[in-house]
Design a protein around this motif. Structure first.
Motif, PDB file in Angstrom:
ATOM      1  N   GLU A 282      46.025   2.404  39.622  1.00 19.64           N
ATOM      2  CA  GLU A 282      47.060   2.160  38.305  1.00 19.64           C
ATOM      3  C   GLU A 282      48.207   1.927  38.980  1.00 19.64           C
ATOM      4  OE1 GLU A 282      46.718   5.569  35.812  1.00 19.64           O
ATOM      5  OE2 GLU A 282      44.729   5.024  34.786  1.00 19.64           O
ATOM      6  N   MET A 283      48.803   2.932  39.836  1.00 22.08           N
ATOM      7  CA  MET A 283      50.136   2.540  40.301  1.00 22.08           C
ATOM      8  C   MET A 283      50.148   1.140  41.118  1.00 22.08           C
ATOM      9  SD  MET A 283      50.941   6.498  41.836  1.00 22.08           S
ATOM     10  CE  MET A 283      52.181   5.812  42.849  1.00 22.08           C
ATOM     11  N   THR A 284      49.164   0.906  41.899  1.00 20.73           N
ATOM     12  CA  THR A 284      49.016  -0.474  42.223  1.00 20.73           C
ATOM     13  C   THR A 284      49.149  -1.602  41.169  1.00 20.73           C
ATOM     14  OG1 THR A 284      47.665   0.259  44.042  1.00 20.73           O
ATOM     15  CG2 THR A 284      47.718  -2.012  43.885  1.00 20.73           C
ATOM     16  N   ALA A 285      48.242  -1.640  40.378  1.00 27.93           N
ATOM     17  CA  ALA A 285      48.352  -2.753  39.283  1.00 27.93           C
ATOM     18  C   ALA A 285      49.994  -2.617  38.586  1.00 27.93           C
ATOM     19  CB  ALA A 285      47.488  -2.364  38.246  1.00 27.93           C
ATOM     20  N   LEU A 286      50.366  -1.361  38.378  1.00 22.77           N
ATOM     21  CA  LEU A 286      51.809  -1.577  37.778  1.00 22.77           C
ATOM     22  C   LEU A 286      52.693  -2.464  38.850  1.00 22.77           C
ATOM     23  CD1 LEU A 286      52.001   2.076  36.204  1.00 22.77           C
ATOM     24  CD2 LEU A 286      51.879  -0.124  34.946  1.00 22.77           C
ATOM     25  N   ALA A 287      52.622  -1.852  39.978  1.00 24.57           N
ATOM     26  CA  ALA A 287      53.587  -2.532  40.863  1.00 24.57           C
ATOM     27  C   ALA A 287      53.356  -4.008  41.048  1.00 24.57           C
ATOM     28  CB  ALA A 287      53.310  -1.918  42.454  1.00 24.57           C
ATOM     29  N   VAL A 288      52.058  -4.533  40.869  1.00 22.53           N
ATOM     30  CA  VAL A 288      51.778  -5.931  41.040  1.00 22.53           C
ATOM     31  C   VAL A 288      52.316  -6.503  40.051  1.00 22.53           C
ATOM     32  CG1 VAL A 288      49.945  -7.561  41.272  1.00 22.53           C
ATOM     33  CG2 VAL A 288      49.772  -5.725  42.719  1.00 22.53           C
ATOM     34  N   ASN A 289      52.324  -5.835  38.791  1.00 21.95           N
ATOM     35  CA  ASN A 289      52.521  -6.478  37.529  1.00 21.95           C
ATOM     36  C   ASN A 289      54.287  -6.556  37.742  1.00 21.95           C
ATOM     37  OD1 ASN A 289      52.460  -7.127  34.453  1.00 21.95           O
ATOM     38  ND2 ASN A 289      53.801  -5.554  34.553  1.00 21.95           N
ATOM     39  N   ALA A 290      54.720  -5.617  37.899  1.00 18.13           N
ATOM     40  CA  ALA A 290      56.287  -5.737  38.209  1.00 18.13           C
ATOM     41  C   ALA A 290      56.796  -6.864  39.066  1.00 18.13           C
ATOM     42  CB  ALA A 290      56.892  -4.469  38.483  1.00 18.13           C
ATOM     43  N   GLU A 291      56.163  -6.891  40.117  1.00 18.52           N
ATOM     44  CA  GLU A 291      56.277  -8.032  40.799  1.00 18.52           C
ATOM     45  C   GLU A 291      56.183  -9.487  40.443  1.00 18.52           C
ATOM     46  OE1 GLU A 291      57.758  -8.386  44.295  1.00 18.52           O
ATOM     47  OE2 GLU A 291      57.936  -6.254  44.358  1.00 18.52           O
ATOM     48  N   LEU A 292      55.151  -9.649  39.737  1.00 18.51           N
ATOM     49  CA  LEU A 292      54.838 -10.836  38.912  1.00 18.51           C
ATOM     50  C   LEU A 292      56.029 -11.344  37.937  1.00 18.51           C
ATOM     51  CD1 LEU A 292      52.902 -13.167  38.533  1.00 18.51           C
ATOM     52  CD2 LEU A 292      51.664 -11.798  36.752  1.00 18.51           C
ATOM     53  N   VAL A 293      56.254 -10.320  37.088  1.00 19.36           N
ATOM     54  CA  VAL A 293      57.280 -10.283  36.098  1.00 19.36           C
ATOM     55  C   VAL A 293      58.614 -10.722  36.603  1.00 19.36           C
ATOM     56  CG1 VAL A 293      58.671  -9.249  34.133  1.00 19.36           C
ATOM     57  CG2 VAL A 293      56.029  -8.932  34.166  1.00 19.36           C
ATOM     58  N   GLN A 294      58.876 -10.001  37.821  1.00 17.24           N
ATOM     59  CA  GLN A 294      60.098 -10.372  38.269  1.00 17.24           C
ATOM     60  C   GLN A 294      60.158 -11.778  38.974  1.00 17.24           C
ATOM     61  OE1 GLN A 294      60.912  -7.027  41.201  1.00 17.24           O
ATOM     62  NE2 GLN A 294      60.608  -5.814  39.627  1.00 17.24           N
TER      63      GLN A 294
END
Length: 327
Positions: free
Chosen positions: A7-19
């Motif tokens: 879950e932490m990895t998915a959140l980090a990937v999503n944050a990078e994508l949005v940025q």
């Protein structure tokens, strides 16, 4: 590999994508300022990105327009105090395309983060104007519950509640409504909001040898208390509050555990006069909220204006019959 790590990895990937999408959106805005709107910047950039990153999705012209819209309306990458990179991308797109009000976007963004709404749930809550209904019920929580429990309980209730998924007319009886809510318990729980757990219907209480039956009983996991819901297929009357007050006292005496907080009541009426409800609740000992429910929602004004009147329908049918007679 633990679920928490995933879950932490998915959140980090999503944050990078949005940025990343935010940076692309800002770049599009800059290029359009330099080259002009007629230079087809977005279409050209879409082709360039697809060629450069053939294995990545998301480079369609429409998605690039969303990126530009995001950069334009959230230049700091936030919805008010809510960081946008905590939200899935298409939740962000929904907030930007379905809402025009900045404060409402921030409110819904906070709810997504707090309750982990799916995109479908977000769209439904926007359609049903949840922001305007949440915390709108008349209640005496401010004087009957300690802070901050009173504020949390008040924000838990809505007014009105929307039960249009039942397919019932406005003349439906209480038992018909109750039966429908149980048949559609998932939709009912969604409309009640996060934290409600269903305990039972027609919940039996015995007091000094007399039987009483509560319409619907819930337990709220965040408030840590039982919630008694009573349905009235009529307008609110002050005596309804007295009856519900009795049920709450009985639940507190017989059902509530020592570590449970005081039971609260929700009285759902076909119609309520807010001032009458406020007067009635001011003399009630137990914490109670009063709200309306709607079985059928009114047509939007724009749609209603465009629908033909009865006279127009009759005239058109008459004309068609005349044509048939001529034929």
């Amino acid at each position: 590999m633990s679920q928490q790590f995933l879950e932490m990895t998915a959140l980090a990937v999503n944050a990078e994508l949005v940025q990343l999408y935010g940076r692309i959106g800002r770049d599009i805005l800059l290029r359009q300022q330099e080259q002009g709107w007629g230079a087809k910047v977005i279409d050209r950039l879409a082709r360039d990105l697809k060629d450069a990153f053939p294995d990545m999705r998301g480079w369609s012209s429409s998605n690039l327009k969303y990126m530009r819209f995001f950069a334009q309306h959230c230049p700091d990458g936030k919805f008010g105090q809510q960081p946008a990179d905590q939200l899935p991308w298409f939740h962000i797109v929904t907030l930007l395309t379905k809402l025009d009000n900045t404060a409402e976007r921030e409110w819904y963004a906070a709810q997504i983060i707090q309750h982990s709404w799916s995109r479908t749930t977000l769209e439904l809550n926007i359609k049903n104007r949840l922001h305007h209904r949440q915390g709108a019920a008349v209640s005496n929580f401010g004087t009957r519950l300690p802070s901050p429990d009173s504020a949390l309980a008040h924000e838990t209730l809505k007014d009105p509640y929307l039960f249009d998924f039942l397919g019932l007319g406005n003349d439906a009886h209480e038992r018909e409504i109750e039966d429908g809510l149980i048949r559609h318990i998932t939709r009912f729980l969604l409309e009640l909001g996060a934290g409600f757990a269903f305990v039972g219907r027609q919940f039996r209480l015995e007091v000094a040898g007399d039987e009483f039956f509560i319409d619907l009983l819930f337990y709220h996991t965040r408030l840590k208390c039982y919630v008694v819901v009573e349905l009235k297929a009529t307008a609110f009357k002050p005596e309804h509050a007295g009856q519900l007050n009795f049920y709450l006292a009985a639940i507190d005496a017989q059902i509530k555990a020592e570590d449970d907080k005081p039971t609260i009541g929700l009285l759902l009426c076909k119609q309520q006069n807010r001032l009458v409800a406020e007067y009635a609740l001011s003399g009630i000992e137990k914490p109670i909220g009063v709200a309306e429910y709607q079985l059928l929602r009114d047509l939007p004004e724009t749609l209603e204006r465009n629908l033909p009147s009865i006279a127009e329908i009759e005239a058109e049918l008459s004309e068609e019959l005349n044509h048939l007679d001529d034929y």
